[in-house]
Design an enzyme around this catalytic site. Structure first.
Site, PDB file in Angstrom:
ATOM      1  CG  ASP A 247      -1.750   0.578  -5.794  1.00 16.65           C
ATOM      2  OD1 ASP A 247      -2.712   0.260  -6.523  1.00 16.65           O
ATOM      3  OD2 ASP A 247      -1.796   0.553  -4.545  1.00 16.65           O
ATOM      4  CE  LYS A 258      -5.875  -4.783  -5.252  1.00 19.55           C
ATOM      5  NZ  LYS A 258      -4.812  -5.578  -4.597  1.00 19.55           N
TER       6      LYS A 258
HETATM    7  O1  MRU Z   1      -4.278  -4.173  -2.302  1.00 17.96           O
HETATM    8  P1  MRU Z   1      -4.949  -2.850  -2.051  1.00 17.96           P
HETATM    9  O2  MRU Z   1      -6.342  -2.973  -1.570  1.00 17.96           O
HETATM   10  O3  MRU Z   1      -4.096  -1.946  -1.201  1.00 17.96           O
HETATM   11  O4  MRU Z   1      -5.015  -2.179  -3.509  1.00 17.96           O
HETATM   12  C1  MRU Z   1      -5.562  -0.893  -3.616  1.00 17.96           C
HETATM   13  C2  MRU Z   1      -5.654  -0.402  -5.013  1.00 17.96           C
HETATM   14  O5  MRU Z   1      -5.197  -1.018  -5.943  1.00 17.96           O
HETATM   15  C3  MRU Z   1      -6.246   0.961  -5.194  1.00 17.96           C
HETATM   16  O6  MRU Z   1      -6.956   1.045  -6.393  1.00 17.96           O
HETATM   17  C4  MRU Z   1      -5.105   1.989  -5.214  1.00 17.96           C
HETATM   18  O7  MRU Z   1      -4.289   1.837  -4.091  1.00 17.96           O
HETATM   19  C5  MRU Z   1      -5.618   3.370  -5.271  1.00 17.96           C
HETATM   20  S1  MRU Z   1      -6.267   3.887  -3.718  1.00 17.96           S
HETATM   21  C6  MRU Z   1      -6.749   5.489  -3.815  1.00 17.96           C
END
Ligand code: MRU
Length: 400
Positions: A247, A258
């Site tokens: 992220d 995540k």
């Molecule tokens: O809370 P989320 O579902 O938005 O979290 C998403 C993640 O952590 C993904 O691994 C990250 O955004 C990479 S997406 C290509």
């Protein structure tokens, strides 16, 4: 079956933002239509659209949508227009705090608004057309970056490779194709994927709901495991590489992803398994020196206090149908339930849909629900990007 047949994650159609509602997958393939920018913000906050690059695209489309829906309210691009636009851009950019893609893309469109207000040559309608085009560019660039990083990633692995991935860094998390899953799709296209372990990814289950759905759809051999089984499969020699998304990646290589990613990285190191972050350049944030500076989103405890179930049902008889019809005559109906559970029923086509939440914890238990963690750079074998596979020391120079 191929990744190419997956539906688009988010798109512009008839003056509205359309997206696959990821809260309902895999049981329902609902398309959510947002005709206001506030609707886009709700979709981002409730995870109808999620994943760093996908919320970046939503942010860009959200700003474009505001300019589209308000164009008739303004005679010209002046100070009043700019002041209103700034409020909207801030609201969108900070709807979720951890993924840098969201403020990056919302601010990319904000910069065009500022520029056009300063030169005053366009009408509000013309500006909105320009911003819709720019939002499309954001999505096209994202897809191109993912395909490119996927190709770089595939070069790292020999046949046959057993992967483990966490959360959903797939097509659904991006404009199209995916980052970590982009690497897996590209490796699979070359016939080099033996197996993919999919972490379920509590509490929102992006792994079991979304990654499992994508990999099945794309015909990639995969099996679902609970998050607490990763050490076991690694210990049994069943994992050759861990590939996850991110992220936000800081200047020193610390990477937010995540919740649960950090633990996986430590496990991988202990077992001598390479641990890769796959992310486009838009996820790198050189303004932050280390991961300590990343704001970690803490989400509602409801996500861990119970389970959400969505579905549809057809009324079993005309009498039942009439009863549900009456109940939903004025819109969604809340069904009274005991023990803290709750359920909402809405009309859907000729039948009815429900969203239910069932409490699984004691009533007054206190919960802590951080949605992300930060993996220190020392655990990361490499960063698979559209600019090549990088080491932490390369980031400052290559991502300038
Ligand atoms: O809370 P989320 O579902 O938005 O979290 C998403 C993640 O952590 C993904 O691994 C990250 O955004 C990479 S997406 C290509």
């Amino acid at each position: 079956m191929s990744v190419e047949q997956l539906p688009r994650t988010i798109w512009w159609e008839d003056g509205s933002v359309h997206m696959i509602d990821q809260t309902r997958l895999p049981l329902q393939g609902d398309v959510l239509v947002c005709s206001t920018y506030e609707g886009v913000i709700v979709a981002i906050k409730t995870l109808a659209v999620r994943g760093a690059p996908a919320i970046g695209a939503a942010g860009a489309l959200g700003v474009a949508l505001w300019t589209h829906t308000t164009a008739a309210e303004f005679d010209q691009l002046d100070g009043d227009y700019l002041a209103a636009a700034q409020v909207v851009c801030d609201e969108i950019a900070y709807a979720r705090p951890t993924a840098v893609n969201l403020p990056r893309e919302a601010n990319r469109l904000r910069a065009i608004i500022e520029e056009q207000v300063a030169c005053g040559e366009l009408t509000p309608v013309q500006l909105s057309e320009l911003l819709v085009t720019e939002a499309h560019k954001v999505m096209e660039e994202d897809e191109a970056a993912n395909r490119k990083l996927g190709a770089y990633g595939a070069e790292l692995f020999d046949s046959p490779t057993k992967f483990l991935t966490h959360c959903n860094a797939g097509s659904l998390a991006t404009s199209f194709y995916g980052t970590a899953l982009g690497v897996i799709y590209a490796t699979h296209e070359q016939g080099k994927v033996e197996h993919v372990w999919i972490d379920e990814t509590r509490p929102v289950n992006q792994g079991s709901r979304l990654t499992a759905w994508e990999l099945l759809f794309a015909g990639v051999p995969a099996q679902l495991i609970c998050d607490n089984m990763a050490a076991f499969v690694m210990g049994e020699g069943l994992v050759d590489a861990v590939v996850v998304g991110a992220d936000r990646v800081c200047a020193n290589g610390d990477a937010a992803n995540k919740i649960g990613t950090y633990g996986l990285a430590i496990l991988a190191k202990e077992h001598g398994i390479p641990f890769y972050i796959a992310a486009p350049s838009t996820t790198f944030d050189l303004s932050l020196a280390t991961g300590r500076e990343i704001e970690i989103e803490v989400r509602d405890s409801e996500e861990i206090e119970g389970v959400t179930v969505s579905g549809t049902f057809d009324a079993s008889s005309p009498a039942v149908s009439a009863a549900f019809d009456k109940m939903t005559a004025d819109g969604p109906a809340d069904l009274p339930m005991s023990k803290g559970h709750h359920m909402q029923i809405v009309r859907k086509g000729g039948g009815f849909a429900f969203d239910a939440w069932f409490k699984t914890t004691p009533t007054h238990v206190s919960c802590f629900n951080p949605a992300f963690d930060v993996t220190p750079a020392k655990y990361i074998t490499g960063y698979i990007t559209e600019r090549g596979v990088l080491q932490a020391d390369d980031i400052a120079e290559v991502m300038q």
